[in-house]
Write a protein that holds these residues in place. Sequence first.
Motif, PDB file in Angstrom:
ATOM      1  N   TYR A  31      -4.405   2.671 -35.242  1.00 41.84           N
ATOM      2  CA  TYR A  31      -4.692   3.622 -36.460  1.00 41.84           C
ATOM      3  C   TYR A  31      -3.507   4.165 -37.131  1.00 41.84           C
ATOM      4  O   TYR A  31      -3.432   5.102 -37.620  1.00 41.84           O
ATOM      5  CB  TYR A  31      -5.461   4.584 -35.834  1.00 41.84           C
ATOM      6  CG  TYR A  31      -6.896   4.344 -35.218  1.00 41.84           C
ATOM      7  CD1 TYR A  31      -7.899   3.838 -35.524  1.00 41.84           C
ATOM      8  CD2 TYR A  31      -6.843   4.690 -33.556  1.00 41.84           C
ATOM      9  CE1 TYR A  31      -8.915   3.256 -35.011  1.00 41.84           C
ATOM     10  CE2 TYR A  31      -7.983   4.175 -32.747  1.00 41.84           C
ATOM     11  CZ  TYR A  31      -8.768   3.639 -33.667  1.00 41.84           C
ATOM     12  OH  TYR A  31     -10.108   3.188 -32.610  1.00 41.84           O
TER      13      TYR A  31
ATOM     14  N   TYR B 205      -5.542  14.505 -39.185  1.00 43.00           N
ATOM     15  CA  TYR B 205      -6.225  15.157 -37.769  1.00 43.00           C
ATOM     16  C   TYR B 205      -4.990  16.290 -37.147  1.00 43.00           C
ATOM     17  O   TYR B 205      -5.225  16.477 -35.937  1.00 43.00           O
ATOM     18  CB  TYR B 205      -6.341  14.052 -36.736  1.00 43.00           C
ATOM     19  CG  TYR B 205      -6.929  12.572 -37.135  1.00 43.00           C
ATOM     20  CD1 TYR B 205      -8.152  12.758 -37.463  1.00 43.00           C
ATOM     21  CD2 TYR B 205      -6.254  11.518 -37.229  1.00 43.00           C
ATOM     22  CE1 TYR B 205      -8.696  11.606 -38.204  1.00 43.00           C
ATOM     23  CE2 TYR B 205      -6.909  10.531 -37.586  1.00 43.00           C
ATOM     24  CZ  TYR B 205      -8.268  10.361 -38.044  1.00 43.00           C
ATOM     25  OH  TYR B 205      -8.638   9.179 -38.551  1.00 43.00           O
TER      26      TYR B 205
ATOM     27  N   SER C 198     -13.289   9.006 -29.690  1.00 41.36           N
ATOM     28  CA  SER C 198     -12.060   8.579 -29.526  1.00 41.36           C
ATOM     29  C   SER C 198     -11.015   9.426 -28.879  1.00 41.36           C
ATOM     30  O   SER C 198     -11.074  10.697 -29.316  1.00 41.36           O
ATOM     31  CB  SER C 198     -11.435   7.803 -30.823  1.00 41.36           C
ATOM     32  OG  SER C 198     -10.438   6.767 -30.586  1.00 41.36           O
TER      33      SER C 198
ATOM     34  N   ARG D 205      -2.127  10.022 -39.677  1.00 48.94           N
ATOM     35  CA  ARG D 205      -2.775  10.641 -38.467  1.00 48.94           C
ATOM     36  C   ARG D 205      -2.399  12.315 -38.582  1.00 48.94           C
ATOM     37  O   ARG D 205      -3.096  13.008 -38.355  1.00 48.94           O
ATOM     38  CB  ARG D 205      -2.734  10.082 -37.162  1.00 48.94           C
ATOM     39  CG  ARG D 205      -3.195   8.603 -37.073  1.00 48.94           C
ATOM     40  CD  ARG D 205      -3.290   7.836 -35.686  1.00 48.94           C
ATOM     41  NE  ARG D 205      -4.364   8.544 -34.931  1.00 48.94           N
ATOM     42  CZ  ARG D 205      -3.850   9.698 -34.022  1.00 48.94           C
ATOM     43  NH1 ARG D 205      -2.462   9.804 -33.829  1.00 48.94           N
ATOM     44  NH2 ARG D 205      -4.925  10.169 -33.424  1.00 48.94           N
TER      45      ARG D 205
ATOM     46  N   GLU E 148     -15.442  -1.601 -25.774  1.00 43.74           N
ATOM     47  CA  GLU E 148     -14.712  -1.798 -27.012  1.00 43.74           C
ATOM     48  C   GLU E 148     -13.520  -0.994 -27.150  1.00 43.74           C
ATOM     49  O   GLU E 148     -13.344  -0.193 -28.000  1.00 43.74           O
ATOM     50  CB  GLU E 148     -15.662  -1.292 -27.950  1.00 43.74           C
ATOM     51  CG  GLU E 148     -16.987  -2.048 -28.003  1.00 43.74           C
ATOM     52  CD  GLU E 148     -18.170  -1.307 -28.822  1.00 43.74           C
ATOM     53  OE1 GLU E 148     -17.734  -0.211 -29.494  1.00 43.74           O
ATOM     54  OE2 GLU E 148     -19.107  -2.098 -29.156  1.00 43.74           O
TER      55      GLU E 148
ATOM     56  N   GLY F 266      -9.746   0.253 -28.252  1.00 42.13           N
ATOM     57  CA  GLY F 266      -8.670  -0.011 -29.273  1.00 42.13           C
ATOM     58  C   GLY F 266      -7.587   0.668 -29.051  1.00 42.13           C
ATOM     59  O   GLY F 266      -6.677  -0.010 -28.811  1.00 42.13           O
ATOM     60  N   ARG F 267      -7.580   2.046 -29.031  1.00 40.71           N
ATOM     61  CA  ARG F 267      -6.164   2.793 -28.973  1.00 40.71           C
ATOM     62  C   ARG F 267      -5.438   2.346 -27.457  1.00 40.71           C
ATOM     63  O   ARG F 267      -4.239   2.123 -27.586  1.00 40.71           O
ATOM     64  CB  ARG F 267      -6.529   4.158 -28.893  1.00 40.71           C
ATOM     65  CG  ARG F 267      -5.441   5.156 -29.423  1.00 40.71           C
ATOM     66  CD  ARG F 267      -5.702   6.674 -29.071  1.00 40.71           C
ATOM     67  NE  ARG F 267      -7.156   6.832 -29.842  1.00 40.71           N
ATOM     68  CZ  ARG F 267      -7.068   7.612 -31.193  1.00 40.71           C
ATOM     69  NH1 ARG F 267      -5.815   7.686 -31.506  1.00 40.71           N
ATOM     70  NH2 ARG F 267      -8.036   7.821 -31.548  1.00 40.71           N
TER      71      ARG F 267
ATOM     72  N   GLY G 224     -12.676   4.432 -26.580  1.00 40.24           N
ATOM     73  CA  GLY G 224     -12.565   5.812 -26.538  1.00 40.24           C
ATOM     74  C   GLY G 224     -11.583   6.365 -25.538  1.00 40.24           C
ATOM     75  O   GLY G 224     -11.110   7.658 -25.724  1.00 40.24           O
TER      76      GLY G 224
HETATM   77  N1  LLP Z   1     -16.228   1.161 -30.687  1.00 37.53           N
HETATM   78  C1  LLP Z   1     -16.754   2.031 -31.778  1.00 37.53           C
HETATM   79  C2  LLP Z   1     -17.969   1.773 -32.002  1.00 37.53           C
HETATM   80  C3  LLP Z   1     -15.787   2.817 -32.507  1.00 37.53           C
HETATM   81  O1  LLP Z   1     -16.493   3.625 -33.498  1.00 37.53           O
HETATM   82  C4  LLP Z   1     -14.502   3.037 -32.235  1.00 37.53           C
HETATM   83  C5  LLP Z   1     -13.563   4.056 -32.900  1.00 37.53           C
HETATM   84  C6  LLP Z   1     -13.992   2.282 -30.864  1.00 37.53           C
HETATM   85  C7  LLP Z   1     -14.902   1.185 -30.389  1.00 37.53           C
HETATM   86  C8  LLP Z   1     -12.665   2.131 -30.389  1.00 37.53           C
HETATM   87  O2  LLP Z   1     -12.210   3.627 -29.947  1.00 37.53           O
HETATM   88  P1  LLP Z   1     -10.799   3.693 -29.138  1.00 37.53           P
HETATM   89  O3  LLP Z   1     -10.902   2.796 -27.907  1.00 37.53           O
HETATM   90  O4  LLP Z   1      -9.862   3.252 -30.042  1.00 37.53           O
HETATM   91  O5  LLP Z   1     -10.967   5.231 -28.988  1.00 37.53           O
HETATM   92  N2  LLP Z   1      -8.755   6.829 -37.045  1.00 37.53           N
HETATM   93  C9  LLP Z   1      -8.787   7.871 -35.753  1.00 37.53           C
HETATM   94  C10 LLP Z   1      -9.642   7.091 -34.772  1.00 37.53           C
HETATM   95  C11 LLP Z   1     -11.037   6.550 -35.203  1.00 37.53           C
HETATM   96  C12 LLP Z   1     -11.919   5.949 -33.961  1.00 37.53           C
HETATM   97  C13 LLP Z   1     -13.218   5.443 -34.787  1.00 37.53           C
HETATM   98  N3  LLP Z   1     -13.936   4.730 -33.995  1.00 37.53           N
HETATM   99  C14 LLP Z   1      -7.361   8.120 -35.053  1.00 37.53           C
HETATM  100  O6  LLP Z   1      -6.472   7.943 -35.757  1.00 37.53           O
HETATM  101  O7  LLP Z   1      -7.470   9.008 -34.143  1.00 37.53           O
END
Ligand code: LLP
Length: 420
Positions: free
Chosen positions: A372, A318, A203, A314, A275, A277-278, A240
């Motif tokens: 998050y 981190y 991510s 966060r 997928e 998220g952020r 990610g």
């Molecule tokens: N798919 C899977 C299988 C994941 O494990 C994750 C995030 C995503 C999608 C979404 O990723 P994104 O697009 O949001 O980067 N708590 C941490 C972030 C943990 C992310 C875990 N997995 C933070 O505050 O930075």
Amino acid sequence: MDHFQLRNGELYAEDVPLARIAAEVGTPVYVYSRATLERHARVFREALQGLGRVHLAFAVKANPNLAVLRVLAKAGYGADIVSGGEMARALAAGVAAEGIVFSGVGKTPAELAQGLESGIGQFNLEHEEEGQVLSALAAAKGQRVSATLRVNPDVDAGTHEKISTGKADNKFGVPIDQAPAMYARLAALPGLNMRGVACHIGSQLSTVAPLESAYARIGTLIAELRAAGHSVDRADLGGGLGVRYRPEDVVPWPSDLGEMVARVTKGWDVELMFEPGRVIAGNAGVLLTSVVWVKPGIVHPYVIVDAAMNDLARPALYGAYHHFEAARPSGERMTAHIAGPVCETGDTFAMNRDIDRVESGDLAIFRTAGAYGATMASTYNSRSLVPEVMVDGDRYAVVADRISAETIMHAERVPEWLAD
Ligand code: LLP
């Protein structure tokens, strides 16, 4: 672009002054902008136009608030979930069951059964035994469920080690060299309809290069699986993409992802799944806080705010940066440390930061808190659970109540045998 902007010297969320929300709901409080969520959802989708069949599943873990999920469901997004709790939320928010992808390294048999019962669209298997259990559960009901095998492509995502998931020694997925044999065994099980492969390497990625390496390996694997006689019609490419936390951060745009994916996946002939998220939720939310005190320090003062590490974890977890801005900036600046009231030094949002000059009683925000943020909140130090608000044009609604420390205390009890 987001909708938290200055108007006549005052910060607004869309058409609502943040000061109004603070006065009516209190602080600390998370504030989300519906228009920003919708904009990000649209930009991400448009960036992937032209890739053929695409399914977008919002990573619920980034922001599981029901109103947020509802906005994204209305924008045509499915959901990427990692627990029975997230499944219940996605369904309650109106996400179609077929649009739900069940990820996660620790799905319990009970959660797998819950997913079957709900008719969710895809299970991303993390290892073989999980596939055997799911197959048995499905076969017992006379079902065959769609599944993919999550592979670990062994690439370094170049992000914080705690949010990196695609290196060989991370707990996620199966080693890519073991994938063909395992896929064949899973495909032979009666309750599984193996549709393809999945990966997610980490991510807050600051370039798409590590994704490109991972996807290239996935492409080779798909060719290998087909050569072995398997049909492959789905590839889940995970999430990610990083977002800008500091004004000067350089991050990939969704269009960079789209161009790279078009190039790397040419000829795959599968439905591509993502997928995110952020990138959808991060800059669609801020944490609104009040300055409690400006406490003199040895070199620089401490700005003590009423938000703390329990509300926004966060920075403590981190070392993450969240941009701090006064809600009514005077134009003057100061160098200060910013900290919350929790009794540990880790409850520090920033050291030696150049910020808007603030005084006790002023309102301020931490930006990029829509992903998050609230979802990682706790009640440490017997603090209330932080509330959430969604703004839509000139109206807003409290979309999660502040859960008071007293309410939380009421869920606890002293056993009779300790009462005397
Ligand atoms: N798919 C899977 C299988 C994941 O494990 C994750 C995030 C995503 C999608 C979404 O990723 P994104 O697009 O949001 O980067 N708590 C941490 C972030 C943990 C992310 C875990 N997995 C933070 O505050 O930075």
